[in-house]
Motif scaffolding. Structure first.
Motif, PDB file in Angstrom:
ATOM      1  N   GLY A 102       0.834  -1.202   0.000  1.00  0.00           N
ATOM      2  CA  GLY A 102       0.000   0.000   0.000  1.00  0.00           C
ATOM      3  C   GLY A 102       0.862   1.243   0.000  1.00  0.00           C
ATOM      4  O   GLY A 102       1.927   1.280  -0.621  1.00  0.00           O
ATOM      5  N   PHE A 103       0.429   2.254   0.737  1.00  0.00           N
ATOM      6  CA  PHE A 103       1.132   3.531   0.734  1.00  0.00           C
ATOM      7  C   PHE A 103       2.558   3.428   1.276  1.00  0.00           C
ATOM      8  O   PHE A 103       3.395   4.285   0.987  1.00  0.00           O
ATOM      9  CB  PHE A 103       0.350   4.569   1.538  1.00  0.00           C
ATOM     10  N   GLU A 104       2.839   2.393   2.049  1.00  0.00           N
ATOM     11  CA  GLU A 104       4.204   2.185   2.560  1.00  0.00           C
ATOM     12  C   GLU A 104       5.142   1.656   1.477  1.00  0.00           C
ATOM     13  O   GLU A 104       6.343   1.546   1.685  1.00  0.00           O
ATOM     14  CB  GLU A 104       4.167   1.247   3.768  1.00  0.00           C
ATOM     15  N   LEU A 105       4.583   1.333   0.305  1.00  0.00           N
ATOM     16  CA  LEU A 105       5.331   0.894  -0.880  1.00  0.00           C
ATOM     17  C   LEU A 105       6.084  -0.421  -0.671  1.00  0.00           C
ATOM     18  O   LEU A 105       7.082  -0.682  -1.346  1.00  0.00           O
ATOM     19  CB  LEU A 105       6.306   1.987  -1.359  1.00  0.00           C
ATOM     20  N   ALA A 106       5.589  -1.239   0.253  1.00  0.00           N
ATOM     21  CA  ALA A 106       6.146  -2.570   0.488  1.00  0.00           C
ATOM     22  C   ALA A 106       7.650  -2.541   0.765  1.00  0.00           C
ATOM     23  O   ALA A 106       8.376  -3.487   0.450  1.00  0.00           O
ATOM     24  CB  ALA A 106       5.848  -3.490  -0.704  1.00  0.00           C
ATOM     25  N   GLY A 107       8.113  -1.441   1.353  1.00  0.00           N
ATOM     26  CA  GLY A 107       9.522  -1.329   1.682  1.00  0.00           C
ATOM     27  C   GLY A 107      10.423  -0.984   0.518  1.00  0.00           C
ATOM     28  O   GLY A 107      11.648  -0.930   0.677  1.00  0.00           O
ATOM     29  N   LEU A 108       9.866  -0.750  -0.658  1.00  0.00           N
ATOM     30  CA  LEU A 108      10.654  -0.403  -1.841  1.00  0.00           C
ATOM     31  C   LEU A 108      11.117   1.047  -1.786  1.00  0.00           C
ATOM     32  O   LEU A 108      10.537   1.879  -1.076  1.00  0.00           O
ATOM     33  CB  LEU A 108       9.826  -0.638  -3.106  1.00  0.00           C
ATOM     34  N   ARG A 109      12.123   1.369  -2.572  1.00  0.00           N
ATOM     35  CA  ARG A 109      12.647   2.737  -2.656  1.00  0.00           C
ATOM     36  C   ARG A 109      12.628   3.181  -4.128  1.00  0.00           C
ATOM     37  O   ARG A 109      13.665   3.274  -4.782  1.00  0.00           O
ATOM     38  CB  ARG A 109      14.062   2.825  -2.078  1.00  0.00           C
ATOM     39  N   PRO A 110      11.446   3.462  -4.638  1.00  0.00           N
ATOM     40  CA  PRO A 110      11.333   3.821  -6.053  1.00  0.00           C
ATOM     41  C   PRO A 110      11.802   5.237  -6.331  1.00  0.00           C
ATOM     42  O   PRO A 110      11.913   6.074  -5.423  1.00  0.00           O
ATOM     43  CB  PRO A 110       9.838   3.687  -6.320  1.00  0.00           C
ATOM     44  N   VAL A 111      12.066   5.494  -7.591  1.00  0.00           N
ATOM     45  CA  VAL A 111      12.378   6.841  -8.045  1.00  0.00           C
ATOM     46  C   VAL A 111      11.087   7.625  -8.290  1.00  0.00           C
ATOM     47  O   VAL A 111      10.999   8.810  -8.004  1.00  0.00           O
ATOM     48  CB  VAL A 111      13.219   6.786  -9.342  1.00  0.00           C
TER      49      VAL A 111
END
Length: 256
Positions: free
Chosen positions: A97-106
């Protein structure tokens, strides 16, 4: 990590997000090109993975071939249904969700997601999605992607609003009022900046009426706003596409 957010309707169609994808390639292309890990998150890809697949194809063609897209959905059923379309490592689907599953996208694309939330939740969602330094493109469009509006957000703060339409179908700029991002849609009332801007755009459109087609009418209308000193980006090549970008025309949601 527990997903943050709620399951939404998930409606989607092929090419629904073509306009915003093209803008992401234009506006965020340099950011992605310079990244060591050019990761993009498609938040809330919906009932089918088609728009995530299209996003990956468009960015790979227009920005760099090794761009990776991860589609996130809170609904595990939707994630499972999308997995056969995955092509790792360049296209994956995960629960998040809003936490982005721990990813660090650009870059994060979140279209037609926050529209289904309360306005009071927008500021927190923006801050959460941009907490790791990602640029966020968040907004709404109609079911076929003919009319769209989105915010460009960095560090939790909205910088610009972009309006985009298939001009052959645009009857009047007032149509954008129905597709404003959640942070703006309830502020489209007299005395508020977004209402004043849409009113000015509608007036310029009316004045530009004549024997020419909708594309030239739109360009004339947007050029008139720019000439009048409104904070419209001077991007004639984008105007020709049925698009305009303006400095964010409202306070931050948390300040409104």
């Amino acid at each position: 990590m527990k997903p943050v957010g709620a399951v939404t309707r998930g409606t989607t169609n092929p090419n629904r997000l073509r306009r915003v994808d093209n803008w992401i390639a234009y506006r965020c292309g340099a950011r992605l090109a310079a990244a060591a890990d050019p990761l993009v998150v498609d938040l809330g890809f919906g009932a089918t993975p088609v728009t995530a697949i299209e996003l990956r194809e468009r960015l790979a063609t227009r920005v760099r071939r090794d761009v990776a897209v991860v589609g996130l959905e809170i609904d595990p059923v939707r994630v499972a249904a999308a997995l056969p379309a995955a092509d790792p490592p360049r296209l994956e689907f995960r629960r998040g969700g809003f936490e982005l599953a721990g990813l660090r996208p650009v870059v994060v694309r979140a279209l037609n997601v926050l529209r289904q939330y309360d306005e009071a939740e927008v500021a927190t969602a923006w801050r959460t999605m941009t907490a790791t330094g990602a640029a966020l493109v968040e907004g709404t469009c109609d079911e076929l992607g003919r009319v769209a509006a989105w915010a460009y957000v960095e560090n939790g703060s909205p910088l610009t609003l972009t309006l985009s339409a298939r001009l052959s179908d645009l009857d009047h700029p007032a149509t954008f009022a129905e597709r404003l991002p959640k942070a703006l849609i309830h502020h489209n009332v007299p005395g508020r900046p977004i209402h004043e801007f849409l009113t000015a755009l509608g007036h310029a459109w009316d004045v530009a009426a004549g024997p020419f087609g909708p594309r030239q009418r739109w360009r004339q209308a947007v050029a008139a706003l720019h000439a009048a000193g409104l904070p419209v980006s001077h991007e004639p090549n984008r105007w020709r596409l049925g698009e305009l970008t303006v400095r964010w025309p409202a306070p931050r949601p948390s300040d409104a």
